[in-house]
Motif scaffolding. Structure first.
Motif, short mmCIF file in Angstrom:
data_model
loop_
_atom_site.label_atom_id
_atom_site.label_comp_id
_atom_site.label_asym_id
_atom_site.label_seq_id
_atom_site.Cartn_x
_atom_site.Cartn_y
_atom_site.Cartn_z
N MET A 1 0.84 -1.20 0.00
CA MET A 1 0.00 0.00 0.00
C MET A 1 0.88 1.25 0.00
SD MET A 1 -2.96 1.07 2.73
CE MET A 1 -4.06 2.44 2.38
N TYR A 2 0.56 2.20 -0.87
CA TYR A 2 1.32 3.45 -0.93
C TYR A 2 0.58 4.54 -0.15
CZ TYR A 2 3.71 1.10 -4.77
OH TYR A 2 4.41 0.20 -5.54
N ARG A 3 1.27 5.06 0.86
CA ARG A 3 0.71 6.15 1.66
C ARG A 3 1.40 7.48 1.38
NH1 ARG A 3 1.56 4.90 7.43
NH2 ARG A 3 0.06 6.57 7.79
N LEU A 4 2.50 7.42 0.60
CA LEU A 4 3.25 8.63 0.26
C LEU A 4 3.83 8.49 -1.14
CD1 LEU A 4 4.83 11.29 0.90
CD2 LEU A 4 6.59 9.84 1.96
N CYS A 5 3.66 9.52 -1.96
CA CYS A 5 4.34 9.60 -3.26
C CYS A 5 5.35 10.74 -3.19
CB CYS A 5 3.34 9.87 -4.38
SG CYS A 5 2.33 8.45 -4.85
N ILE A 6 6.60 10.42 -3.48
CA ILE A 6 7.68 11.42 -3.51
C ILE A 6 8.03 11.68 -4.96
CG2 ILE A 6 10.01 12.00 -2.78
CD1 ILE A 6 9.73 10.08 -0.47
N PHE A 7 7.91 12.93 -5.38
CA PHE A 7 8.15 13.33 -6.76
C PHE A 7 9.46 14.10 -6.90
CE2 PHE A 7 3.57 12.95 -6.42
CZ PHE A 7 3.16 12.44 -7.63
N ASP A 8 10.23 13.75 -7.92
CA ASP A 8 11.26 14.66 -8.41
C ASP A 8 10.54 15.89 -8.96
OD1 ASP A 8 13.81 15.56 -9.56
OD2 ASP A 8 12.93 14.93 -11.47
N LEU A 9 11.26 17.00 -9.14
CA LEU A 9 10.63 18.24 -9.61
C LEU A 9 10.85 18.45 -11.11
CD1 LEU A 9 10.73 21.63 -7.68
CD2 LEU A 9 10.61 21.50 -10.15
N ASP A 10 12.10 18.79 -11.50
CA ASP A 10 12.40 19.09 -12.90
C ASP A 10 12.20 17.85 -13.77
OD1 ASP A 10 13.52 21.88 -12.57
OD2 ASP A 10 14.92 20.79 -11.29
N GLY A 11 11.36 17.96 -14.77
CA GLY A 11 11.16 16.85 -15.69
C GLY A 11 10.20 15.79 -15.20
N THR A 12 9.65 15.98 -14.00
CA THR A 12 8.68 15.02 -13.45
C THR A 12 7.36 15.72 -13.15
OG1 THR A 12 10.45 13.66 -12.52
CG2 THR A 12 8.24 13.32 -11.64
N LEU A 13 7.40 16.71 -12.25
CA LEU A 13 6.22 17.52 -11.97
C LEU A 13 6.11 18.69 -12.94
CD1 LEU A 13 6.31 17.78 -8.07
CD2 LEU A 13 4.58 16.58 -9.42
N LEU A 14 7.23 19.38 -13.13
CA LEU A 14 7.22 20.63 -13.89
C LEU A 14 8.21 20.59 -15.05
CD1 LEU A 14 7.22 23.21 -10.94
CD2 LEU A 14 5.26 22.36 -12.23
N ASN A 15 7.80 21.17 -16.17
CA ASN A 15 8.71 21.37 -17.29
C ASN A 15 9.44 22.69 -17.06
OD1 ASN A 15 10.07 21.70 -19.67
ND2 ASN A 15 8.35 21.17 -20.99
N THR A 16 10.66 22.58 -16.61
CA THR A 16 11.47 23.75 -16.25
C THR A 16 12.62 23.96 -17.21
OG1 THR A 16 12.83 22.36 -14.81
CG2 THR A 16 10.93 23.47 -13.79
N VAL A 17 12.62 23.28 -18.34
CA VAL A 17 13.79 23.29 -19.21
C VAL A 17 14.11 24.68 -19.74
CG1 VAL A 17 12.56 22.69 -21.35
CG2 VAL A 17 14.97 22.03 -21.07
N ASN A 18 13.09 25.49 -20.02
CA ASN A 18 13.38 26.83 -20.54
C ASN A 18 14.01 27.73 -19.48
OD1 ASN A 18 12.41 26.26 -23.12
ND2 ASN A 18 10.34 26.91 -22.63
N ALA A 19 13.54 27.61 -18.24
CA ALA A 19 14.13 28.39 -17.15
C ALA A 19 15.58 27.99 -16.92
CB ALA A 19 13.32 28.21 -15.87
N LEU A 20 15.84 26.70 -16.92
CA LEU A 20 17.20 26.20 -16.70
C LEU A 20 18.12 26.60 -17.85
CD1 LEU A 20 16.17 22.67 -15.43
CD2 LEU A 20 17.30 24.43 -14.06
N THR A 21 17.63 26.51 -19.08
CA THR A 21 18.43 26.88 -20.25
C THR A 21 18.74 28.37 -20.24
OG1 THR A 21 17.42 25.11 -21.54
CG2 THR A 21 18.55 26.83 -22.76
N TYR A 22 17.71 29.18 -19.98
CA TYR A 22 17.90 30.63 -19.99
C TYR A 22 18.90 31.06 -18.91
CZ TYR A 22 16.74 35.58 -20.30
OH TYR A 22 16.82 36.94 -20.49
N THR A 23 18.74 30.52 -17.71
CA THR A 23 19.64 30.88 -16.62
C THR A 23 21.07 30.47 -16.94
OG1 THR A 23 17.87 30.61 -14.99
CG2 THR A 23 20.12 30.56 -14.16
#
Length: 230
Positions: A1-23
Protein backbone atom coordinates in the motif's frame (compact mmCIF):
# COMPACT_ATOMS: atom_id res chain seq x y z
CA UNK A 1 0.00 0.00 0.00
CA UNK A 2 1.32 3.45 -0.93
CA UNK A 3 0.71 6.15 1.66
CA UNK A 4 3.25 8.63 0.26
CA UNK A 5 4.34 9.60 -3.26
CA UNK A 6 7.68 11.42 -3.51
CA UNK A 7 8.15 13.33 -6.76
CA UNK A 8 11.26 14.66 -8.41
CA UNK A 9 10.63 18.24 -9.61
CA UNK A 10 12.40 19.09 -12.90
CA UNK A 11 11.16 16.85 -15.69
CA UNK A 12 8.68 15.02 -13.45
CA UNK A 13 6.22 17.52 -11.97
CA UNK A 14 7.22 20.63 -13.89
CA UNK A 15 8.71 21.37 -17.29
CA UNK A 16 11.47 23.75 -16.25
CA UNK A 17 13.79 23.29 -19.21
CA UNK A 18 13.38 26.83 -20.54
CA UNK A 19 14.13 28.39 -17.15
CA UNK A 20 17.20 26.20 -16.70
CA UNK A 21 18.43 26.88 -20.25
CA UNK A 22 17.90 30.63 -19.99
CA UNK A 23 19.64 30.88 -16.62
CA UNK A 24 22.57 28.82 -17.88
CA UNK A 25 22.91 30.93 -21.02
CA UNK A 26 22.83 34.22 -19.11
CA UNK A 27 25.61 32.84 -16.91
CA UNK A 28 27.67 31.52 -19.82
CA UNK A 29 27.34 34.81 -21.69
CA UNK A 30 29.15 36.62 -18.87
CA UNK A 31 32.25 34.66 -19.90
CA UNK A 32 31.71 34.97 -23.65
CA UNK A 33 30.44 31.41 -23.91
CA UNK A 34 27.31 29.66 -25.13
CA UNK A 35 24.53 29.47 -25.88
CA UNK A 36 23.24 25.97 -25.25
CA UNK A 37 19.82 24.70 -26.38
CA UNK A 38 17.07 22.99 -24.34
CA UNK A 39 17.94 19.51 -25.63
CA UNK A 40 21.45 19.94 -24.21
CA UNK A 41 20.04 21.20 -20.91
CA UNK A 42 17.99 18.03 -20.52
CA UNK A 43 21.21 16.00 -20.45
CA UNK A 44 23.05 18.38 -18.13
CA UNK A 45 20.58 18.73 -15.26
CA UNK A 46 19.56 16.32 -12.52
CA UNK A 47 22.72 16.15 -10.41
CA UNK A 48 22.67 19.63 -8.89
CA UNK A 49 23.57 23.03 -10.29
CA UNK A 50 27.31 22.61 -9.73
CA UNK A 51 27.46 19.57 -11.99
CA UNK A 52 25.09 21.28 -14.42
CA UNK A 53 27.43 24.28 -14.78
CA UNK A 54 30.45 22.01 -15.08
CA UNK A 55 28.78 20.20 -17.98
CA UNK A 56 27.65 23.44 -19.60
CA UNK A 57 31.10 25.04 -19.43
CA UNK A 58 32.76 21.98 -20.92
CA UNK A 59 30.14 21.79 -23.67
CA UNK A 60 30.94 25.40 -24.58
CA UNK A 61 34.71 24.92 -24.77
CA UNK A 62 35.88 25.56 -21.21
CA UNK A 63 37.36 22.08 -20.86
CA UNK A 64 39.67 23.12 -18.02
CA UNK A 65 36.81 24.82 -16.15
CA UNK A 66 38.68 28.10 -15.89
CA UNK A 67 35.39 29.92 -15.21
CA UNK A 68 33.84 27.30 -12.93
CA UNK A 69 34.34 28.98 -9.54
CA UNK A 70 33.15 32.34 -10.83
CA UNK A 71 30.18 30.81 -12.64
CA UNK A 72 28.62 29.11 -9.60
CA UNK A 73 27.59 32.20 -7.57
CA UNK A 74 26.61 33.99 -10.79
CA UNK A 75 24.36 31.10 -11.78
CA UNK A 76 22.63 31.21 -8.39
CA UNK A 77 22.18 34.99 -8.68
CA UNK A 78 20.63 34.55 -12.13
CA UNK A 79 18.54 31.57 -11.08
CA UNK A 80 16.94 33.59 -8.30
CA UNK A 81 15.68 35.95 -11.04
CA UNK A 82 14.70 33.48 -13.75
CA UNK A 83 13.76 30.18 -12.07
CA UNK A 84 10.08 30.62 -13.00
CA UNK A 85 10.61 31.50 -16.68
CA UNK A 86 8.08 29.52 -18.78
CA UNK A 87 7.66 26.91 -16.02
CA UNK A 88 4.49 24.82 -16.25
CA UNK A 89 3.21 21.44 -15.01
CA UNK A 90 3.20 18.49 -17.38
CA UNK A 91 -0.14 17.46 -18.85
CA UNK A 92 -2.01 15.23 -16.40
CA UNK A 93 0.07 16.14 -13.33
CA UNK A 94 -2.55 18.35 -11.70
CA UNK A 95 -5.19 15.63 -12.10
CA UNK A 96 -2.82 13.04 -10.59
CA UNK A 97 -2.07 15.22 -7.58
CA UNK A 98 -5.75 15.89 -6.94
CA UNK A 99 -6.42 12.15 -7.19
CA UNK A 100 -3.72 11.40 -4.60
CA UNK A 101 -5.02 14.06 -2.22
CA UNK A 102 -8.54 12.71 -2.60
CA UNK A 103 -7.27 9.22 -1.78
CA UNK A 104 -5.44 10.62 1.27
CA UNK A 105 -2.03 9.68 -0.12
CA UNK A 106 0.60 12.17 1.06
CA UNK A 107 2.54 14.02 -1.66
CA UNK A 108 6.10 15.33 -1.37
CA UNK A 109 8.81 16.84 -3.56
CA UNK A 110 12.48 15.93 -3.36
CA UNK A 111 14.81 17.70 -5.77
CA UNK A 112 18.48 18.46 -6.35
CA UNK A 113 17.37 22.00 -7.26
CA UNK A 114 18.48 24.60 -4.67
CA UNK A 115 15.89 24.55 -1.90
CA UNK A 116 14.64 28.13 -2.20
CA UNK A 117 14.02 27.79 -5.94
CA UNK A 118 12.38 24.39 -5.48
CA UNK A 119 9.94 25.95 -3.02
CA UNK A 120 9.34 28.92 -5.34
CA UNK A 121 8.61 26.65 -8.30
CA UNK A 122 6.18 24.49 -6.35
CA UNK A 123 4.37 27.24 -4.44
CA UNK A 124 4.02 29.48 -7.52
CA UNK A 125 2.46 26.72 -9.61
CA UNK A 126 0.50 24.72 -7.03
CA UNK A 127 0.09 27.12 -4.11
CA UNK A 128 1.53 27.25 -0.62
CA UNK A 129 1.04 24.14 1.54
CA UNK A 130 -0.38 22.14 -1.38
CA UNK A 131 2.36 19.53 -0.94
CA UNK A 132 2.92 17.90 2.43
CA UNK A 133 6.68 18.38 2.10
CA UNK A 134 9.01 20.17 -0.34
CA UNK A 135 12.73 19.53 -0.03
CA UNK A 136 15.43 20.88 -2.33
CA UNK A 137 19.19 20.67 -2.00
CA UNK A 138 20.24 21.52 1.54
CA UNK A 139 23.62 21.77 3.23
CA UNK A 140 24.50 18.69 5.21
CA UNK A 141 22.39 16.29 3.13
CA UNK A 142 24.04 14.47 0.22
CA UNK A 143 22.29 15.20 -3.05
CA UNK A 144 20.70 12.50 -5.19
CA UNK A 145 21.46 9.73 -6.04
CA UNK A 146 22.24 9.36 -2.34
CA UNK A 147 18.99 8.21 -0.69
CA UNK A 148 19.41 10.36 2.43
CA UNK A 149 17.04 13.15 1.43
CA UNK A 150 14.32 10.78 0.28
CA UNK A 151 14.56 8.90 3.56
CA UNK A 152 14.38 12.16 5.52
CA UNK A 153 11.16 13.05 3.69
CA UNK A 154 9.83 9.57 4.43
CA UNK A 155 10.56 9.88 8.16
CA UNK A 156 9.13 13.40 8.35
CA UNK A 157 5.89 12.06 6.88
CA UNK A 158 5.83 9.21 9.40
CA UNK A 159 6.16 6.54 6.72
CA UNK A 160 8.36 3.55 6.02
CA UNK A 161 10.13 3.20 2.64
CA UNK A 162 7.81 0.30 1.74
CA UNK A 163 4.87 2.69 1.96
CA UNK A 164 6.44 5.13 -0.51
CA UNK A 165 6.34 5.40 -4.28
CA UNK A 166 9.25 7.42 -5.66
CA UNK A 167 8.86 9.03 -9.11
CA UNK A 168 11.49 10.64 -11.33
CA UNK A 169 12.68 11.08 -14.91
CA UNK A 170 16.45 10.40 -14.79
CA UNK A 171 18.91 7.66 -13.93
CA UNK A 172 19.78 9.71 -10.83
CA UNK A 173 16.18 9.39 -9.65
CA UNK A 174 16.05 5.67 -10.34
CA UNK A 175 19.21 5.15 -8.28
CA UNK A 176 17.81 7.32 -5.49
CA UNK A 177 14.49 5.54 -5.14
CA UNK A 178 15.98 2.07 -5.40
CA UNK A 179 18.74 2.87 -2.87
CA UNK A 180 16.08 4.19 -0.47
CA UNK A 181 14.25 0.86 -0.63
CA UNK A 182 11.20 2.46 -2.24
CA UNK A 183 9.17 1.21 -5.18
CA UNK A 184 10.40 3.44 -7.98
CA UNK A 185 8.67 4.69 -11.13
CA UNK A 186 10.49 6.15 -14.12
CA UNK A 187 8.48 8.74 -16.04
CA UNK A 188 9.07 9.10 -19.77
CA UNK A 189 7.56 12.57 -20.28
CA UNK A 190 10.56 14.36 -18.75
CA UNK A 191 14.17 15.08 -19.66
CA UNK A 192 15.51 11.59 -20.40
CA UNK A 193 14.49 8.66 -22.59
CA UNK A 194 12.93 5.33 -21.71
CA UNK A 195 16.14 3.37 -22.31
CA UNK A 196 17.99 5.31 -19.60
CA UNK A 197 15.26 4.53 -17.10
CA UNK A 198 14.90 0.88 -18.05
CA UNK A 199 18.65 0.36 -17.61
CA UNK A 200 18.18 0.82 -13.85
CA UNK A 201 15.24 -1.64 -13.65
CA UNK A 202 12.72 0.42 -11.65
CA UNK A 203 9.51 -1.33 -10.65
CA UNK A 204 7.46 0.80 -13.06
CA UNK A 205 7.91 2.78 -16.27
CA UNK A 206 5.02 5.18 -16.92
CA UNK A 207 4.25 7.25 -19.99
CA UNK A 208 1.47 9.44 -18.56
CA UNK A 209 0.45 10.55 -15.05
CA UNK A 210 -2.83 8.67 -15.39
CA UNK A 211 -0.84 5.43 -15.22
CA UNK A 212 0.39 6.43 -11.76
CA UNK A 213 -3.23 6.71 -10.66
CA UNK A 214 -3.82 3.15 -11.82
CA UNK A 215 -0.71 1.91 -10.00
CA UNK A 216 -1.78 3.52 -6.73
CA UNK A 217 -5.38 2.37 -7.15
CA UNK A 218 -4.28 -1.24 -7.58
CA UNK A 219 -1.69 -1.16 -4.79
CA UNK A 220 -4.15 0.37 -2.33
CA UNK A 221 -7.07 -1.88 -3.21
CA UNK A 222 -8.33 -3.94 -0.24
CA UNK A 223 -7.35 -7.60 -0.46
CA UNK A 224 -10.97 -8.74 -0.74
CA UNK A 225 -11.42 -6.54 -3.82
CA UNK A 226 -8.29 -8.00 -5.36
CA UNK A 227 -9.54 -11.53 -4.75
CA UNK A 228 -12.87 -10.73 -6.38
CA UNK A 229 -11.13 -9.48 -9.52
CA UNK A 230 -8.92 -12.55 -9.97
Amino acid sequence: MYRLCIFDLDGTLLNTVNALTYTTNVTLAAFGLGPIVPEQTKRMVGDGYRTQMERALKACGDEKLAHYEAALPLYMENFAKYCMKDVKPYEGIEHLLEYLRKKQVKIAVFSNKPHDQAVENIETIFGKNYFDCVRGEQAGTPKKPAPDGALIVCREMGMTPKECLYLGDTNTDMKTGIAAGMDTAGVTWGFRDRAELEALSPKYIVEHPSQVEMIVEKANMPNEDLNERK
